[in-house]
Design a protein around this motif. Structure first.
Motif, short mmCIF file in Angstrom:
data_model
loop_
_atom_site.label_atom_id
_atom_site.label_comp_id
_atom_site.label_asym_id
_atom_site.label_seq_id
_atom_site.Cartn_x
_atom_site.Cartn_y
_atom_site.Cartn_z
N GLU A 91 -3.36 8.16 1.38
CA GLU A 91 -3.51 8.90 2.63
C GLU A 91 -3.25 8.05 3.87
O GLU A 91 -2.93 8.60 4.93
CB GLU A 91 -4.92 9.50 2.72
N SER A 92 -3.40 6.72 3.74
CA SER A 92 -3.28 5.87 4.94
C SER A 92 -2.38 4.66 4.76
O SER A 92 -2.04 4.00 5.75
CB SER A 92 -4.68 5.38 5.36
N GLY A 93 -2.03 4.33 3.52
CA GLY A 93 -1.23 3.14 3.26
C GLY A 93 -2.03 1.87 3.15
O GLY A 93 -1.46 0.78 2.94
N ASP A 94 -3.34 1.95 3.26
CA ASP A 94 -4.22 0.76 3.21
C ASP A 94 -4.61 0.48 1.76
O ASP A 94 -5.29 1.28 1.13
CB ASP A 94 -5.46 1.02 4.06
N SER A 95 -4.22 -0.68 1.26
CA SER A 95 -4.48 -1.03 -0.14
C SER A 95 -5.67 -1.96 -0.34
O SER A 95 -5.97 -2.36 -1.46
CB SER A 95 -3.25 -1.71 -0.74
N ALA A 96 -6.38 -2.31 0.72
CA ALA A 96 -7.42 -3.34 0.65
C ALA A 96 -8.50 -3.04 -0.39
O ALA A 96 -9.06 -3.95 -1.00
CB ALA A 96 -8.07 -3.53 2.02
N GLY A 97 -8.80 -1.75 -0.61
CA GLY A 97 -9.86 -1.39 -1.54
C GLY A 97 -9.61 -1.82 -2.98
O GLY A 97 -10.55 -2.00 -3.75
N PHE A 98 -8.34 -2.02 -3.35
CA PHE A 98 -8.04 -2.43 -4.72
C PHE A 98 -8.57 -3.83 -5.03
O PHE A 98 -8.84 -4.16 -6.18
CB PHE A 98 -6.54 -2.38 -4.98
N ALA A 99 -8.72 -4.67 -4.03
CA ALA A 99 -9.20 -6.03 -4.25
C ALA A 99 -10.60 -6.07 -4.83
O ALA A 99 -10.97 -7.03 -5.51
CB ALA A 99 -9.17 -6.82 -2.93
N ASP A 100 -11.39 -5.03 -4.60
CA ASP A 100 -12.78 -4.99 -5.06
C ASP A 100 -12.96 -4.23 -6.37
O ASP A 100 -14.09 -4.10 -6.85
CB ASP A 100 -13.68 -4.36 -3.99
N MET A 101 -11.87 -3.75 -6.96
CA MET A 101 -12.00 -2.98 -8.20
C MET A 101 -12.24 -3.90 -9.39
O MET A 101 -11.75 -5.03 -9.44
CB MET A 101 -10.73 -2.15 -8.45
N ASP A 102 -13.01 -3.42 -10.36
CA ASP A 102 -13.25 -4.18 -11.59
C ASP A 102 -11.93 -4.44 -12.29
O ASP A 102 -11.10 -3.54 -12.43
CB ASP A 102 -14.19 -3.41 -12.53
N GLY A 103 -11.76 -5.67 -12.74
CA GLY A 103 -10.55 -6.03 -13.47
C GLY A 103 -9.43 -6.56 -12.61
O GLY A 103 -8.45 -7.10 -13.13
N VAL A 104 -9.56 -6.46 -11.28
CA VAL A 104 -8.51 -6.96 -10.38
C VAL A 104 -8.76 -8.43 -10.08
O VAL A 104 -9.84 -8.82 -9.66
CB VAL A 104 -8.46 -6.15 -9.07
N ASP A 105 -7.73 -9.25 -10.32
CA ASP A 105 -7.83 -10.69 -10.06
C ASP A 105 -7.26 -11.08 -8.70
O ASP A 105 -7.71 -12.04 -8.09
CB ASP A 105 -7.08 -11.47 -11.15
N ALA A 106 -6.24 -10.37 -8.25
CA ALA A 106 -5.61 -10.72 -6.97
C ALA A 106 -4.85 -9.53 -6.42
O ALA A 106 -4.34 -8.70 -7.16
CB ALA A 106 -4.66 -11.91 -7.16
N GLY A 194 -4.98 9.11 9.11
CA GLY A 194 -4.77 8.47 7.82
C GLY A 194 -5.79 8.97 6.81
O GLY A 194 -5.82 10.15 6.47
N PHE A 195 -6.66 8.06 6.37
CA PHE A 195 -7.65 8.41 5.36
C PHE A 195 -8.68 9.40 5.89
O PHE A 195 -9.18 9.27 7.00
CB PHE A 195 -8.36 7.15 4.87
N ASN A 196 -8.99 10.39 5.06
CA ASN A 196 -10.06 11.34 5.32
C ASN A 196 -10.83 11.52 4.02
O ASN A 196 -10.24 11.87 2.99
CB ASN A 196 -9.48 12.68 5.80
N ALA A 197 -12.12 11.26 4.05
CA ALA A 197 -12.92 11.28 2.83
C ALA A 197 -13.00 12.65 2.17
O ALA A 197 -13.25 12.76 0.97
CB ALA A 197 -14.33 10.77 3.12
N MET A 198 -12.79 13.71 2.95
CA MET A 198 -12.84 15.05 2.37
C MET A 198 -11.63 15.28 1.46
O MET A 198 -10.50 14.96 1.83
CB MET A 198 -12.86 16.12 3.47
N ARG A 199 -11.87 15.84 0.29
CA ARG A 199 -10.79 16.17 -0.64
C ARG A 199 -10.61 17.68 -0.65
O ARG A 199 -11.50 18.41 -1.09
CB ARG A 199 -11.08 15.63 -2.04
#
Length: 242
Positions: A91-106, A194-199
């Motif tokens: 929705e916004s192009g921001d990928s920063a949240g993937f850094a905190d996902m389980d299993g992600v190293d970099a 961009g991002f909107n939490a409502m689905r």
């Protein structure tokens, strides 16, 4: 000079000589120790180049997100609900949240927005124990929630001087209705939200149905025929350099 004074002077002189010799000896030992200490052995790396080409006519891509992760992690599941990091990216192009996902190293990001028809390469240097799987994601920014990329590709069996090439279709995150309405699209066609939490869509990832646009009769659309796209929308190659 008295005999006592002469003897005292001689003792002091002898003490100074001994102290000087001891200092020189210590310095010599330190120099030898420094010379004898072996330099650490460089850790060998496996080097890769990931190259992404935007195949669309007028869909700039958000900065490429290159994610290194464990083999059992997937960035998305077709038919499944989008994770919050995927929703945010789509929705916004921001990928920063993937850094905190389980299993992600970099998480490595590209230089910036990837315009239509342009190519960008990102290089990785990985030690042997870091080599696993990668995913590549980007948003088609002149849409509500379309994204594209590679989902969990293993690097383990890629040999030196070998290149593999993939094509990616556009996916719909299913988190935001494809209204194309003013204020709902973050790209240059609208510069909207961009991002909107409502689905407010089907809440499952699926192949994107495409853009309609005002030119094709969607009266409230801020998009034109130039924003439409055919699949594939990306070409992605992974090359092992050494």
């Amino acid at each position: 000079m008295s005999i006592i004074k002469q003897m005292t002077h001689k003792r002091l002189t002898a003490s100074m000589v001994i102290a000087t010799l001891f200092t020189l000896s210590a310095c010599s030992d330190n120099d030898n120790d420094a010379m004898d200490t072996p330099e650490p052995t460089p850790v060998p790396t496996q080097d890769y180049r990931v190259t992404v080409t935007n195949l669309t006519a007028n869909q700039p891509m958000s900065p490429i997100a290159l994610i290194r992760h464990s083999a059992d992690m997937t960035a998305w599941q077709t038919g499944g609900s989008a994770s919050l990091p995927l929703e945010t990216l789509a929705e916004s192009g921001d990928s920063a949240g993937f850094a905190d996902m389980d299993g992600v190293d970099a998480l490595v990001n590209g230089q910036g927005v990837l315009p239509s028809g342009m190519t960008e390469s990102i290089e990785l240097k990985l030690s042997q124990d870091e080599v696993s799987s990668i995913s590549v994601l980007t948003m088609l920014v002149n849409t509500n929630d379309a994204f594209a990329g590679l989902n969990s590709v293993s690097l383990v069996d890629l040999t030196i001087n070998t290149k593999v090439t993939f094509s990616s279709i556009a996916y719909d995150a299913g988190t935001e209705a494809n209204s194309e309405a003013k204020g709902s699209i973050p790209g240059p066609a609208d510069s909207g939200e961009g991002f909107n939490a409502m689905r407010d869509d089907v809440d499952r990832v699926h192949a994107h149905p495409g853009v309609i646009s005002a030119d094709d009769g969607l009266a409230d659309s801020v998009l034109s025929a130039s924003h439409r796209f055919d699949n594939p929308v990306l070409s992605i190659s992974i090359e092992r350099l050494r």
